[in-house]
Design an enzyme around this catalytic site. Structure first.
Site, PDB file in Angstrom:
ATOM      1  N   ASP A 279      10.288  30.813 -17.820  1.00 48.73           N
ATOM      2  CA  ASP A 279       9.199  31.453 -17.077  1.00 48.73           C
ATOM      3  C   ASP A 279       8.153  32.113 -17.981  1.00 48.73           C
ATOM      4  O   ASP A 279       6.974  32.201 -17.613  1.00 48.73           O
ATOM      5  CB  ASP A 279       9.712  32.409 -16.001  1.00 48.73           C
ATOM      6  CG  ASP A 279      10.644  33.469 -16.554  1.00 48.73           C
ATOM      7  OD1 ASP A 279      10.924  33.442 -17.773  1.00 48.73           O
ATOM      8  OD2 ASP A 279      11.097  34.319 -15.773  1.00 48.73           O
TER       9      ASP A 279
ATOM     10  N   ASP B 234      17.541  30.334 -14.290  1.00 50.62           N
ATOM     11  CA  ASP B 234      16.985  31.534 -13.663  1.00 50.62           C
ATOM     12  C   ASP B 234      15.544  31.313 -13.190  1.00 50.62           C
ATOM     13  O   ASP B 234      14.773  32.249 -13.084  1.00 50.62           O
ATOM     14  CB  ASP B 234      17.046  32.710 -14.665  1.00 50.62           C
ATOM     15  CG  ASP B 234      16.293  32.410 -15.955  1.00 50.62           C
ATOM     16  OD1 ASP B 234      15.869  31.252 -16.153  1.00 50.62           O
ATOM     17  OD2 ASP B 234      16.134  33.332 -16.770  1.00 50.62           O
TER      18      ASP B 234
ATOM     19  N   ASP C  67      19.691  29.093 -18.671  1.00 50.30           N
ATOM     20  CA  ASP C  67      20.037  30.220 -17.784  1.00 50.30           C
ATOM     21  C   ASP C  67      19.965  29.922 -16.290  1.00 50.30           C
ATOM     22  O   ASP C  67      20.482  30.693 -15.484  1.00 50.30           O
ATOM     23  CB  ASP C  67      19.125  31.419 -18.085  1.00 50.30           C
ATOM     24  CG  ASP C  67      19.426  32.027 -19.437  1.00 50.30           C
ATOM     25  OD1 ASP C  67      20.559  31.855 -19.919  1.00 50.30           O
ATOM     26  OD2 ASP C  67      18.526  32.657 -20.022  1.00 50.30           O
TER      27      ASP C  67
ATOM     28  N   THR D 116      15.774  25.545 -19.667  1.00 50.67           N
ATOM     29  CA  THR D 116      16.477  26.757 -20.092  1.00 50.67           C
ATOM     30  C   THR D 116      17.918  26.659 -19.605  1.00 50.67           C
ATOM     31  O   THR D 116      18.167  26.109 -18.532  1.00 50.67           O
ATOM     32  CB  THR D 116      15.806  28.044 -19.537  1.00 50.67           C
ATOM     33  OG1 THR D 116      16.703  29.139 -19.694  1.00 50.67           O
ATOM     34  CG2 THR D 116      15.455  27.935 -18.064  1.00 50.67           C
TER      35      THR D 116
ATOM     36  N   ARG E 171      21.060  37.177 -19.413  1.00 52.33           N
ATOM     37  CA  ARG E 171      20.618  38.576 -19.483  1.00 52.33           C
ATOM     38  C   ARG E 171      20.292  39.130 -18.098  1.00 52.33           C
ATOM     39  O   ARG E 171      20.590  40.257 -17.770  1.00 52.33           O
ATOM     40  CB  ARG E 171      19.384  38.706 -20.373  1.00 52.33           C
ATOM     41  CG  ARG E 171      19.697  38.998 -21.809  1.00 52.33           C
ATOM     42  CD  ARG E 171      18.476  38.774 -22.655  1.00 52.33           C
ATOM     43  NE  ARG E 171      18.083  37.365 -22.575  1.00 52.33           N
ATOM     44  CZ  ARG E 171      16.972  36.859 -23.083  1.00 52.33           C
ATOM     45  NH1 ARG E 171      16.129  37.622 -23.704  1.00 52.33           N
ATOM     46  NH2 ARG E 171      16.688  35.575 -22.986  1.00 52.33           N
TER      47      ARG E 171
ATOM     48  N   ARG F 175       8.657  31.182 -30.287  1.00 55.55           N
ATOM     49  CA  ARG F 175       8.066  32.228 -29.447  1.00 55.55           C
ATOM     50  C   ARG F 175       6.808  32.650 -30.189  1.00 55.55           C
ATOM     51  O   ARG F 175       6.857  33.006 -31.359  1.00 55.55           O
ATOM     52  CB  ARG F 175       9.037  33.380 -29.249  1.00 55.55           C
ATOM     53  CG  ARG F 175      10.349  32.887 -28.588  1.00 55.55           C
ATOM     54  CD  ARG F 175      11.194  34.023 -28.081  1.00 55.55           C
ATOM     55  NE  ARG F 175      12.566  33.592 -27.838  1.00 55.55           N
ATOM     56  CZ  ARG F 175      13.022  33.126 -26.675  1.00 55.55           C
ATOM     57  NH1 ARG F 175      12.236  33.048 -25.627  1.00 55.55           N
ATOM     58  NH2 ARG F 175      14.289  32.772 -26.548  1.00 55.55           N
TER      59      ARG F 175
ATOM     60  N   GLY G 227      13.430  29.551 -25.499  1.00 56.27           N
ATOM     61  CA  GLY G 227      14.748  29.164 -26.006  1.00 56.27           C
ATOM     62  C   GLY G 227      14.973  27.671 -25.807  1.00 56.27           C
ATOM     63  O   GLY G 227      14.553  27.110 -24.799  1.00 56.27           O
TER      64      GLY G 227
HETATM   65  P1  ATP Z   1      13.668  31.351 -22.140  1.00 57.93           P
HETATM   66  O1  ATP Z   1      13.986  31.395 -20.656  1.00 57.93           O
HETATM   67  O2  ATP Z   1      14.521  30.396 -22.855  1.00 57.93           O
HETATM   68  O3  ATP Z   1      13.592  32.715 -22.775  1.00 57.93           O
HETATM   69  P2  ATP Z   1      10.802  31.404 -21.939  1.00 57.93           P
HETATM   70  O4  ATP Z   1       9.792  30.333 -21.783  1.00 57.93           O
HETATM   71  O5  ATP Z   1      10.923  32.388 -20.792  1.00 57.93           O
HETATM   72  O6  ATP Z   1      12.182  30.695 -22.254  1.00 57.93           O
HETATM   73  P3  ATP Z   1       9.546  33.405 -23.652  1.00 57.93           P
HETATM   74  O7  ATP Z   1       9.849  33.804 -25.040  1.00 57.93           O
HETATM   75  O8  ATP Z   1       9.566  34.446 -22.592  1.00 57.93           O
HETATM   76  O9  ATP Z   1      10.541  32.189 -23.310  1.00 57.93           O
HETATM   77  O10 ATP Z   1       8.087  32.716 -23.629  1.00 57.93           O
HETATM   78  C1  ATP Z   1       7.776  31.660 -24.516  1.00 57.93           C
HETATM   79  C2  ATP Z   1       6.377  31.828 -25.036  1.00 57.93           C
HETATM   80  O11 ATP Z   1       5.446  31.798 -23.950  1.00 57.93           O
HETATM   81  C3  ATP Z   1       6.085  33.147 -25.728  1.00 57.93           C
HETATM   82  O12 ATP Z   1       6.532  33.165 -27.052  1.00 57.93           O
HETATM   83  C4  ATP Z   1       4.573  33.214 -25.650  1.00 57.93           C
HETATM   84  O13 ATP Z   1       3.985  32.413 -26.648  1.00 57.93           O
HETATM   85  C5  ATP Z   1       4.307  32.568 -24.294  1.00 57.93           C
HETATM   86  N1  ATP Z   1       4.106  33.644 -23.299  1.00 57.93           N
HETATM   87  C6  ATP Z   1       5.030  34.357 -22.649  1.00 57.93           C
HETATM   88  N2  ATP Z   1       4.456  35.310 -21.893  1.00 57.93           N
HETATM   89  C7  ATP Z   1       3.116  35.196 -22.089  1.00 57.93           C
HETATM   90  C8  ATP Z   1       1.965  35.904 -21.609  1.00 57.93           C
HETATM   91  N3  ATP Z   1       2.078  36.923 -20.776  1.00 57.93           N
HETATM   92  N4  ATP Z   1       0.747  35.501 -22.051  1.00 57.93           N
HETATM   93  C9  ATP Z   1       0.620  34.464 -22.900  1.00 57.93           C
HETATM   94  N5  ATP Z   1       1.658  33.779 -23.399  1.00 57.93           N
HETATM   95  C10 ATP Z   1       2.890  34.122 -23.010  1.00 57.93           C
END
Ligand code: ATP
Length: 328
Positions: free
Chosen positions: A107, A134, A132, A130, A176, A76, A15
């Site tokens: 994360d 978190d 959040d 982010t 969330r 994503r 995000g």
């Molecule tokens: P936010 O906190 O804003 O949701 P985020 O980084 O946690 O941010 P995610 O959608 O969970 O957002 O992860 C971003 C991208 O990281 C995913 O679209 C994917 O490409 C990659 N990613 C997440 N988990 C994995 C995993 N287990 N293995 C490989 N790539 C991953």
């Protein structure tokens, strides 16, 4: 300083959050300061797989510090979750002769980055971007302060109309899994109740508390509800329940939604993003990898990705107590 690093890539993933542009700018200008090349990767890991790259110089990021969102775009990527996708991403990095990378995200992005490091021994450091707040290992994330200010400003406006009509407003905010936005913005905006995912207050206790507020002379109320909260899971059903059980109140619902992600970053977020961006490049040049750069007690800190991913922030019980007392 590592002699091996001549070219650093930077991407934003997950995000978006206000201040991501300021972080990219700091990475780009820090690379220029150290006389190394910087490559922007568009659309996060998806663009990495496709080789959607652009060379970024110090002037490319002019007028960026004040802009919300991320000019590199975020995405994503399902493909990056597959070995095949990550192989392609590695080939693109090799082809462009990129030596290291800065990943700005949450994360999930750090999980993807750490798997990639393990598979290809490719140096990456992460910056927590982010709204959040978190992520374990940093007191604050890039974008969180701006989001709080946006929420408080919106609730101040809602309060004007709540007061004018003796209404009870349920305001849903993002979070969330973490009630950080709800708790802090709730205190900042003077909410009567704050419902967060970490605590299950229960509907009956909420009704009792609202009855007490009414008795204490309150004619309107604001309840801040974190989107992951258990009782407010469906905020519209919660509104119906309150109206059924407290018929003296007219209940209205506002879901703040994506306005919380947008807008110009606050000064705090701009400074934070600048500090973390500079530290990210310093760390890579010092030969570090597989870490997130954070901030703790106003000092730059580093935490291994494994810890940032595995742990979660504890609920701040002192804030919960303050919220209870100041809403009396
Ligand atoms: P936010 O906190 O804003 O949701 P985020 O980084 O946690 O941010 P995610 O959608 O969970 O957002 O992860 C971003 C991208 O990281 C995913 O679209 C994917 O490409 C990659 N990613 C997440 N988990 C994995 C995993 N287990 N293995 C490989 N790539 C991953």
């Amino acid at each position: 300083m590592s002699q091996n690093i001549q070219k650093i890539a930077v991407l934003t993933s997950g995000g978006d959050s206000p201040g991501m542009n300021a972080a990219i700018r700091a990475v780009v200008r820090s690379c220029a300061f150290h006389k190394i090349k910087c490559i922007g990767v568009f659309r996060g890991f998806e663009g990495l797989i496709e080789g959607d790259f652009k060379t970024l110089g110090p002037r490319t990021v002019k007028n960026m510090i004040n802009r919300g969102g991320t000019f590199l775009k975020s995405a994503r990527s399902k493909a990056f979750k597959t070995k095949e996708g990550r192989e392609k991403a590695y080939q693109q990095l090799q082809k462009e002769q990129i030596d290291a990378m800065v990943v700005i995200g949450g994360d999930g992005s750090f999980t993807g980055a750490s798997i990639f490091i393990e598979e290809f021994n490719f140096p990456i450091v992460g910056l927590p971007g982010t709204i959040d707040n978190d992520i374990y290992g940093t007191d604050v994330t890039i974008g969180y302060d701006t989001a709080l200010n946006t929420v408080v400003e919106a609730i101040d406006k809602i309060r004007d109309t709540a007061n004018s009509h003796n209404r009870l407003f349920l305001v849903e905010v993002m979070g969330r899994n973490a009630g950080s936005i709800a708790l802090n913005a709730g205190i900042g905006a003077g909410a009567e109740e704050i419902l967060i995912p970490e605590e299950n207050l229960g509907r009956d206790r909420l009704i009792d508390s609202l009855k007490r507020s009414k008795k204490a002379g309150k004619t309107s109320s604001i309840i801040v509800v974190s989107e992951g909260d258990q009782i407010g899971k469906n905020i519209f059903k919660l509104a119906d329940y309150i109206e059924e059980n407290l018929n003296e109140y007219e209940v209205r619902v506002t879901v703040l939604g994506h306005i919380q992600r947008g807008g110009a970053p606050s000064c705090y977020d701009r400074v934070l993003a600048s500090r973390l961006g500079v530290s990210a490049v310093d760390s890579l040049l010092d030969g570090k990898s597989n870490i997130m750069i954070g901030i703790s007690h106003n000092q730059i800190t580093t935490v291994p990705f494994s810890e940032a991913i595995k742990n979660s922030n504890e609920l701040d019980l002192e804030l919960v107590r303050v919220a209870d007392i100041v809403s009396t």
